[in-house]
Motif scaffolding. Structure first.
Motif, PDB file in Angstrom:
ATOM      1  N   ARG A 126      10.318  -2.433   0.238  1.00  0.00           N
ATOM      2  CA  ARG A 126      11.051  -2.576  -1.023  1.00  0.00           C
ATOM      3  C   ARG A 126      11.102  -4.039  -1.455  1.00  0.00           C
ATOM      4  N   ASP A 179      11.687  -3.886  -5.311  1.00  0.00           N
ATOM      5  CA  ASP A 179      12.403  -2.640  -5.573  1.00  0.00           C
ATOM      6  C   ASP A 179      13.871  -2.788  -5.182  1.00  0.00           C
ATOM      7  N   PRO A 189      16.019   2.030  -7.655  1.00  0.00           N
ATOM      8  CA  PRO A 189      14.613   1.905  -7.230  1.00  0.00           C
ATOM      9  C   PRO A 189      13.636   2.356  -8.305  1.00  0.00           C
ATOM     10  N   ARG A 190      12.546   1.615  -8.418  1.00  0.00           N
ATOM     11  CA  ARG A 190      11.455   2.020  -9.297  1.00  0.00           C
ATOM     12  C   ARG A 190      10.473   2.912  -8.551  1.00  0.00           C
ATOM     13  N   TYR A 191      10.288   2.656  -7.252  1.00  0.00           N
ATOM     14  CA  TYR A 191       9.243   3.351  -6.498  1.00  0.00           C
ATOM     15  C   TYR A 191       9.792   4.168  -5.325  1.00  0.00           C
TER      16      TYR A 191
END
Length: 235
Positions: free
Chosen positions: A206, A211, A216-218
């Motif tokens: 992360r 991230d 979180p984006r992913y």
């Protein structure tokens, strides 16, 4: 006639001269080329010089301790690092993994198991044959065969274990993967189900992805269940 294959080049950094001689002799018999170093500064200088397939690093060294050697090495190198510790408690493992170690063993380990772990790390770090299989997650690209990751066009410096965890999540994108399933996907890596190894590597991933675990984006955490990889804005 093909040229003889170059033996894997190992750097063994440990201040215990007797143990170093024992391991060097055993590893030579197993087909490895081993160069010893007996203190932190000289070990770091050799490691940073490159040309190594794997570094075996003692956690307690004179001049510069093993964790500091690892921290400085990770600023410039992605070489697989297997750390040895005289204590082997969870705190030591977490600190080493957080600094970028790929595996962790107590110094009481048998030469046979040490060699097995070395083989596993070298297999995982070996480049794959083309053509590449590319996975794209909204600016995050994984080349599964080339074992590389790009974010916004910039290649990320992931350790072999970090790459394998991300690839396992990517192969099951959008689906929850428990810690046990992630461990099973890393066939060459032995995690203790009761330690925080997976969580430590996810935290490192992360950080490198930029991230925020709260937004979180992913990589999204499902509390008490595991993790999943999502495309940005797919929630």
């Amino acid at each position: 006639m093909s040229a003889p294959q170059r033996p894997p080049q190992l750097l063994l950094i440990d201040d215990d001269v007797k143990l170093t001689r024992l391991l060097t002799g055993y590893l030579h018999e197993q087909g490895y080329s081993v160069t010893p170093a007996h203190d932190g500064p000289s070990g770091l200088a050799l490691a940073a010089g490159g040309g190594w397939d794997l570094v075996v690093l003692d956690g307690m060294l004179p001049g510069l301790d093993g964790l500091e050697v690892l921290k400085r090495l990770r600023e410039t190198s992605r070489v697989p690092v297997l750390m040895l510790t005289a204590r082997g408690d969870e705190g030591d493992r977490v600190m080493g993994l957080d600094q970028g170690a790929d595996d962790y063993l107590p110094k009481t380990v048998s030469p046979r198991e040490l060699t097995a772990r070395i083989r596993a790390l070298l297999r995982r770090a070996a480049p794959a044959e083309p053509p590449s299989r590319l996975l794209d997650f909204g600016g995050l690209q994984l080349d599964l065969d080339g074992r590389s990751v790009r974010l916004g066009g910039t290649e990320l410096a992931l350790t072999p274990v970090e790459f394998d965890l991300l690839a396992e999540l990517a192969r099951h994108a959008g689906r929850l993967r428990s810690r046990e399933q992630l461990v099973e996907g890393l066939r060459d890596r032995r995690f203790d189900a009761n330690d925080r190894s997976v969580d430590v590597h996810i935290t490192a991933l992360r950080r490198k992805l930029g991230d925020d675990p709260r937004e979180p984006r992913y990589i999204r955490t499902v509390r008490g269940a595991g993790y999943l990889l999502q495309k940005p804005d797919s929630r």
